[in-house]
Scaffold this motif. Structure first.
Motif, PDB file in Angstrom:
ATOM      1  N   LEU A  98      46.824  43.583  28.723  1.00  9.63           N
ATOM      2  CA  LEU A  98      45.903  42.594  28.164  1.00  9.63           C
ATOM      3  C   LEU A  98      46.185  41.203  28.732  1.00  9.63           C
ATOM      4  O   LEU A  98      45.254  40.444  29.028  1.00  9.63           O
ATOM      5  N   ILE A  99      47.465  40.883  28.899  1.00 14.52           N
ATOM      6  CA  ILE A  99      47.816  39.602  29.511  1.00 14.52           C
ATOM      7  C   ILE A  99      47.275  39.526  30.938  1.00 14.52           C
ATOM      8  O   ILE A  99      46.714  38.506  31.358  1.00 14.52           O
ATOM      9  N   SER A 100      47.418  40.619  31.688  1.00 15.48           N
ATOM     10  CA  SER A 100      46.941  40.616  33.080  1.00 15.48           C
ATOM     11  C   SER A 100      45.430  40.441  33.153  1.00 15.48           C
ATOM     12  O   SER A 100      44.918  39.749  34.037  1.00 15.48           O
ATOM     13  N   ILE A 101      44.704  41.040  32.214  1.00 15.86           N
ATOM     14  CA  ILE A 101      43.252  40.868  32.170  1.00 15.86           C
ATOM     15  C   ILE A 101      42.899  39.415  31.887  1.00 15.86           C
ATOM     16  O   ILE A 101      42.032  38.819  32.539  1.00 15.86           O
ATOM     17  N   ALA A 102      43.583  38.822  30.903  1.00 14.47           N
ATOM     18  CA  ALA A 102      43.333  37.417  30.576  1.00 14.47           C
ATOM     19  C   ALA A 102      43.633  36.511  31.770  1.00 14.47           C
ATOM     20  O   ALA A 102      42.826  35.633  32.120  1.00 14.47           O
ATOM     21  N   GLU A 103      44.772  36.728  32.421  1.00 14.96           N
ATOM     22  CA  GLU A 103      45.136  35.911  33.581  1.00 14.96           C
ATOM     23  C   GLU A 103      44.095  36.057  34.695  1.00 14.96           C
ATOM     24  O   GLU A 103      43.721  35.067  35.337  1.00 14.96           O
ATOM     25  N   HIS A 104      43.638  37.289  34.909  1.00 13.02           N
ATOM     26  CA  HIS A 104      42.646  37.551  35.957  1.00 13.02           C
ATOM     27  C   HIS A 104      41.342  36.812  35.675  1.00 13.02           C
ATOM     28  O   HIS A 104      40.671  36.344  36.603  1.00 13.02           O
ATOM     29  N   LYS A 105      40.990  36.697  34.397  1.00 13.18           N
ATOM     30  CA  LYS A 105      39.750  36.019  33.994  1.00 13.18           C
ATOM     31  C   LYS A 105      39.945  34.516  33.803  1.00 13.18           C
ATOM     32  O   LYS A 105      39.019  33.818  33.395  1.00 13.18           O
ATOM     33  N   GLU A 106      41.145  34.037  34.078  1.00 20.46           N
ATOM     34  CA  GLU A 106      41.490  32.620  33.879  1.00 20.46           C
ATOM     35  C   GLU A 106      41.311  32.208  32.424  1.00 20.46           C
ATOM     36  O   GLU A 106      40.784  31.149  32.099  1.00 20.46           O
ATOM     37  N   ILE A 107      41.769  33.101  31.537  1.00 23.07           N
ATOM     38  CA  ILE A 107      41.835  32.845  30.099  1.00 23.07           C
ATOM     39  C   ILE A 107      43.312  32.724  29.740  1.00 23.07           C
ATOM     40  O   ILE A 107      44.119  33.540  30.174  1.00 23.07           O
ATOM     41  N   GLU A 108      43.670  31.710  28.973  1.00 25.26           N
ATOM     42  CA  GLU A 108      45.078  31.542  28.599  1.00 25.26           C
ATOM     43  C   GLU A 108      45.487  32.609  27.597  1.00 25.26           C
ATOM     44  O   GLU A 108      44.928  32.693  26.495  1.00 25.26           O
TER      45      GLU A 108
END
Length: 295
Positions: A98-108
């Motif tokens: 989930l962290i990797s998805i957020a980082e990929h989407k430029e979401i903190e």
């Protein structure tokens, strides 16, 4: 014709509710969106025309910074990933995906460690603090850490995700009682599943932020709908950044090759082994997926 801009806070049944100035406008969307296979989403900034008679119309979706498929939301600033210390125990692979998805989407990404009144969260907190991920120590039961989470909502659009049973609904109810979400205990008594809505509604907070009502969206929804390809995955583990350029081979996958600076950093204690294990498992799961297969 008058025109204004605003934020979509809810969309349901072909109607869109746009917060503009001090009012919420009930709008329809132009047919051009359907023709272009576009769907306005909660979180979108839009231009709205205001005819003298008839319903306001959403004319244009302003450029998005990001969007998610499920939950269907745009321009998310922070994704709070809720994990419990016990009952159920933490699944760090799920959290790291989930962290990797957020980082990929430029979401903190923000990790919320819940149920800290029931077990010692020190080890779990250490994994993510060492990675440079914001972490909140919380007990939805006692109220510990709730104000810290509330402060992180300030002037941001935020959503919460997490596996069933981690206390996400209890936490959201603490943050905003207007949500009135059924908690796990209540759901068990009723003999049915948790909140099943598939619409997203943004609730404005006193601090200027918006809390997305997404109780029906588990981490599994997000995992199924978003994929980070192998070539982009290392960039979604922020603690790898100081080391990736020092690998012996530019094509290094950081999964065990000779001369890998990332693996050396793990061996030297500079990267937590739990995070590295997650990276390797996630990499192996997507290494044969091509970009065209996701279209």
């Amino acid at each position: 014709m008058k025109e204004t801009t605003g934020l979509i806070v809810k969309g349901i049944g072909g109607f869109y509710y746009v917060k503009a100035a001090d009012s919420v406008l009930e709008c329809r969307a132009r047919g051009i969106f359907r023709k272009n296979k576009q769907t306005p989403l909660a979180g979108d900034q839009v231009k709205v025309s205001l005819p003298e008679t008839g319903m306001p119309m959403v004319d244009e979706i302003l450029p998005r910074r990001n969007s998610l498929i499920r939950p269907p939301i745009a321009n998310l600033d922070r994704l709070f990933i809720v994990v419990s210390v016990c009952d159920p125990g933490p699944n760090t692979l799920v959290v790291d995906k989930l962290i990797s998805i957020a980082e990929h989407k430029e979401i903190e990404p923000v990790v919320i460690v819940n149920k800290t009144d029931l077990a010692d969260p020190t080890e779990l907190l250490d994994i993510y603090r060492r990675a440079g991920i914001p972490v909140c120590r919380v007990s939805a039961g006692t109220g510990e850490g709730i104000e810290q989470v509330r402060d992180l909502l300030t002037n941001r659009i935020c959503a919460f995700t997490g596996n069933s049973g981690v206390g996400k609904s209890s936490l959201l109810n603490r943050l905003d009682p207007r949500l009135g979400l059924a908690t796990g205990d209540i759901s068990k008594k009723l003999g049915r599943g948790r909140h099943t809505t598939r619409q997203v509604e943004l609730y404005e907070q006193e601090n200027g932020g918006y809390l997305a009502d997404t109780p029906g969206f588990s981490s599994l929804d997000l995992e199924r709908c978003e994929t980070v390809l192998a070539g982009e995955l290392a960039g979604c583990f922020r603690e790898f950044a100081p080391f990736v350029t020092d690998c012996k081979f530019t094509s290094c996958s950081h999964t065990g090759e000779k001369g890998c600076a990332v693996k050396a950093a793990v061996d030297e204690g500079k990267i937590h082994p739990s995070r590295y294990r997650s990276y390797v498992e996630l990499y192996n799961a997507v290494k044969n997926i091509k970009e065209w297969e996701l279209k």
